[in-house]
Design a protein around this motif. Structure first.
Motif, PDB file in Angstrom:
ATOM      1  N   SER A   1      12.147  15.257  12.380  1.00 44.58           N
ATOM      2  CA  SER A   1      11.233  15.699  11.325  1.00 44.58           C
ATOM      3  C   SER A   1       9.803  15.352  11.696  1.00 44.58           C
ATOM      4  N   TYR A   2       8.890  16.177  11.203  1.00 44.19           N
ATOM      5  CA  TYR A   2       7.471  15.817  11.246  1.00 44.19           C
ATOM      6  C   TYR A   2       7.025  15.566   9.813  1.00 44.19           C
ATOM      7  N   LEU A   3       6.452  14.390   9.566  1.00 45.38           N
ATOM      8  CA  LEU A   3       6.101  13.986   8.212  1.00 45.38           C
ATOM      9  C   LEU A   3       4.616  13.626   8.144  1.00 45.38           C
ATOM     10  N   TYR A   4       3.909  14.407   7.334  1.00 46.14           N
ATOM     11  CA  TYR A   4       2.506  14.077   7.091  1.00 46.14           C
ATOM     12  C   TYR A   4       2.430  12.820   6.238  1.00 46.14           C
ATOM     13  N   GLY A   5       1.543  11.902   6.605  1.00 43.84           N
ATOM     14  CA  GLY A   5       1.334  10.695   5.818  1.00 43.84           C
ATOM     15  C   GLY A   5      -0.128  10.562   5.433  1.00 43.84           C
ATOM     16  N   SER A   6      -0.400  10.373   4.178  1.00 43.73           N
ATOM     17  CA  SER A   6      -1.779  10.256   3.711  1.00 43.73           C
ATOM     18  C   SER A   6      -2.376   8.911   4.135  1.00 43.73           C
ATOM     19  N   HIS A   7      -3.624   8.725   3.808  1.00 51.16           N
ATOM     20  CA  HIS A   7      -4.365   7.523   4.195  1.00 51.16           C
ATOM     21  C   HIS A   7      -3.774   6.290   3.502  1.00 51.16           C
ATOM     22  N   ALA A   8      -3.683   5.175   4.255  1.00 51.61           N
ATOM     23  CA  ALA A   8      -3.145   3.931   3.696  1.00 51.61           C
ATOM     24  C   ALA A   8      -3.775   2.743   4.398  1.00 51.61           C
ATOM     25  N   ASN A   9      -3.760   1.614   3.717  1.00 49.25           N
ATOM     26  CA  ASN A   9      -4.165   0.335   4.298  1.00 49.25           C
ATOM     27  C   ASN A   9      -2.906  -0.432   4.679  1.00 49.25           C
ATOM     28  N   TYR A  10      -2.863  -0.959   5.889  1.00 52.16           N
ATOM     29  CA  TYR A  10      -1.671  -1.658   6.368  1.00 52.16           C
ATOM     30  C   TYR A  10      -2.096  -2.708   7.385  1.00 52.16           C
ATOM     31  N   TYR A  11      -1.120  -3.482   7.849  1.00 59.79           N
ATOM     32  CA  TYR A  11      -1.401  -4.574   8.778  1.00 59.79           C
ATOM     33  C   TYR A  11      -0.589  -4.395  10.051  1.00 59.79           C
ATOM     34  N   SER A  12      -1.188  -4.785  11.174  1.00 66.39           N
ATOM     35  CA  SER A  12      -0.500  -4.680  12.457  1.00 66.39           C
ATOM     36  C   SER A  12       0.277  -5.971  12.739  1.00 66.39           C
TER      37      SER A  12
ATOM     38  N   SER B   1       0.856  -1.181   0.000  1.00 67.56           N
ATOM     39  CA  SER B   1       0.000   0.000   0.000  1.00 67.56           C
ATOM     40  C   SER B   1       0.892   1.232   0.000  1.00 67.56           C
ATOM     41  N   PHE B   2       0.540   2.246  -0.800  1.00 67.23           N
ATOM     42  CA  PHE B   2       1.353   3.457  -0.906  1.00 67.23           C
ATOM     43  C   PHE B   2       0.674   4.624  -0.194  1.00 67.23           C
ATOM     44  N   ALA B   3       1.488   5.513   0.380  1.00 69.29           N
ATOM     45  CA  ALA B   3       0.980   6.722   1.023  1.00 69.29           C
ATOM     46  C   ALA B   3       1.888   7.894   0.684  1.00 69.29           C
ATOM     47  N   LEU B   4       1.296   9.062   0.479  1.00 66.34           N
ATOM     48  CA  LEU B   4       2.065  10.283   0.283  1.00 66.34           C
ATOM     49  C   LEU B   4       2.781  10.640   1.575  1.00 66.34           C
ATOM     50  N   ARG B   5       4.025  11.057   1.454  1.00 66.02           N
ATOM     51  CA  ARG B   5       4.852  11.413   2.614  1.00 66.02           C
ATOM     52  C   ARG B   5       5.489  12.766   2.363  1.00 66.02           C
ATOM     53  N   MET B   6       5.187  13.767   3.191  1.00 66.07           N
ATOM     54  CA  MET B   6       5.783  15.090   2.996  1.00 66.07           C
ATOM     55  C   MET B   6       5.849  15.827   4.332  1.00 66.07           C
ATOM     56  N   GLY B   7       6.859  16.686   4.449  1.00 61.57           N
ATOM     57  CA  GLY B   7       7.017  17.439   5.684  1.00 61.57           C
ATOM     58  C   GLY B   7       8.364  18.132   5.730  1.00 61.57           C
ATOM     59  N   GLY B   8       8.824  18.409   6.925  1.00 61.43           N
ATOM     60  CA  GLY B   8      10.088  19.106   7.079  1.00 61.43           C
ATOM     61  C   GLY B   8      10.769  18.726   8.376  1.00 61.43           C
ATOM     62  N   GLY B   9      12.041  19.109   8.475  1.00 63.81           N
ATOM     63  CA  GLY B   9      12.792  18.766   9.663  1.00 63.81           C
ATOM     64  C   GLY B   9      13.982  19.685   9.863  1.00 63.81           C
ATOM     65  N   VAL B  10      14.649  19.504  10.997  1.00 62.72           N
ATOM     66  CA  VAL B  10      15.838  20.277  11.335  1.00 62.72           C
ATOM     67  C   VAL B  10      16.943  19.311  11.736  1.00 62.72           C
ATOM     68  N   ALA B  11      18.134  19.523  11.171  1.00 59.57           N
ATOM     69  CA  ALA B  11      19.291  18.673  11.480  1.00 59.57           C
ATOM     70  C   ALA B  11      20.439  19.531  11.992  1.00 59.57           C
ATOM     71  N   ILE B  12      21.201  19.001  12.916  1.00 61.15           N
ATOM     72  CA  ILE B  12      22.432  19.626  13.388  1.00 61.15           C
ATOM     73  C   ILE B  12      23.592  18.741  12.978  1.00 61.15           C
ATOM     74  N   GLU B  13      24.566  19.332  12.257  1.00 54.56           N
ATOM     75  CA  GLU B  13      25.722  18.596  11.774  1.00 54.56           C
ATOM     76  C   GLU B  13      26.989  19.181  12.387  1.00 54.56           C
ATOM     77  N   VAL B  14      27.844  18.311  12.906  1.00 56.48           N
ATOM     78  CA  VAL B  14      29.107  18.742  13.512  1.00 56.48           C
ATOM     79  C   VAL B  14      30.252  18.052  12.788  1.00 56.48           C
ATOM     80  N   PRO B  15      31.195  18.823  12.204  1.00 57.37           N
ATOM     81  CA  PRO B  15      32.311  18.195  11.487  1.00 57.37           C
ATOM     82  C   PRO B  15      33.216  17.403  12.416  1.00 57.37           C
ATOM     83  N   VAL B  16      33.750  16.302  11.895  1.00 59.72           N
ATOM     84  CA  VAL B  16      34.634  15.424  12.655  1.00 59.72           C
ATOM     85  C   VAL B  16      35.957  15.315  11.908  1.00 59.72           C
ATOM     86  N   GLY B  17      37.071  15.473  12.600  1.00 59.95           N
ATOM     87  CA  GLY B  17      38.383  15.348  11.964  1.00 59.95           C
ATOM     88  C   GLY B  17      38.919  16.679  11.473  1.00 59.95           C
ATOM     89  N   ARG B  18      40.207  16.703  11.127  1.00 65.51           N
ATOM     90  CA  ARG B  18      40.861  17.929  10.695  1.00 65.51           C
ATOM     91  C   ARG B  18      40.368  18.432   9.337  1.00 65.51           C
TER      92      ARG B  18
END
Length: 243
Positions: free
Chosen positions: A192-203, A164-181
């Motif tokens: 992130s918060y991601l909106y997901g459309s209606h879908a059929n799935y199994y538990s 089953s397919f569902a639309l997935r869209m939204g936004g998020g914030v990431a923090i990146e820290v460099p490692v090494g010289r």
């Protein structure tokens, strides 16, 4: 794995020739259901996410790319010794639920000149594939090994896949820290918060002998996604260029 390699090959072929700053990342991800999804199936799946971004030419704060990921939601497997398909043996009865993600992303680096850390805001859109597989199988004799994979050969008696397919869209914030010289590798955390459309799935599947019992659900599929992992420069044309 083949899907992941194909995905990255397409992106690299598309933007590799004029690449100024391309980055690839691999992260561990955990998803927390929200809204209707939480009310219908409050389980926390975990898995991996792979992404690739390409910096827009002469625009250090902006980059675009794509991502592909997999979450294992739930599953069960049991061995059954008895008669099945007119054969007495020991069979493996299994059922697993996964979510496969494929989408595109647009990123904005809020501090492109900061050499100590990056704060990335992204917008992404794509699809979630809800995948349920069920099977009954058994390993053949231990001496029957697949030459290519060096694994025991398996005889399959039953196999089924529900999608089953569902639309997935939204936004998020990431923090990146460099490692090494050289500062070409980054440790990152992201939410992130991601909106997901209606879908059929199994538990969660339930197995009784050779019977696989699936419980169908139908709802929205919004979720809060958390990620942690590494990002690194790939095919960088200008070493002074930053994302």
């Amino acid at each position: 794995m083949r899907i992941v390699l194909l995905f990255f090959s397409i992106i690299i072929a598309t933007c590799g020739a004029s690449a100024q700053a391309n980055k690839g990342s691999v992260t561990f991800q955990a998803a927390f259901p929200a809204a209707d999804y939480k009310n219908n199936y409050d389980v926390t799946p975990t898995g991996m996410m792979f992404s690739f971004t390409h910096q827009l030419k002469n625009q250090p704060p902006f980059s675009f790319g794509g991502e592909i990921g997999i979450l294992q939601v739930s599953g069960a497997n049991k061995y059954y010794t008895g008669i099945f398909n007119n054969e007495y043996n020991t069979f493996l009865v299994a059922s697993w639920n996964h979510i496969i993600t494929l989408g595109g992303t647009f990123n904005v680096n809020l501090f492109p000149e900061n050499s100590f850390f990056n704060v990335i805001v992204d917008i992404n859109a794509g699809t979630n594939l809800f995948l349920t597989t069920t099977s009954i199988s058994r390993d053949l004799a231990p001496n029957l090994v697949d030459v290519l994979t060096d694994t025991r050969r398996t005889k399959w008696y039953y196999s089924d896949t529900k999608t089953s397919f569902a639309l997935r869209m939204g936004g998020g914030v990431a923090i990146e820290v460099p490692v090494g010289r050289k500062k070409k590798i980054f440790a990152l955390v992201k939410g992130s918060y991601l909106y997901g459309s209606h879908a059929n799935y199994y538990s969660r599947p339930y197995i009784v002998d050779t019977k696989i019992i699936l419980s169908p659900h139908s709802s929205g599929t919004s979720m809060i996604l958390t990620q942690a992992g590494i990002k690194l420069y790939m095919f960088t044309g200008d070493k002074k260029q930053k994302e």
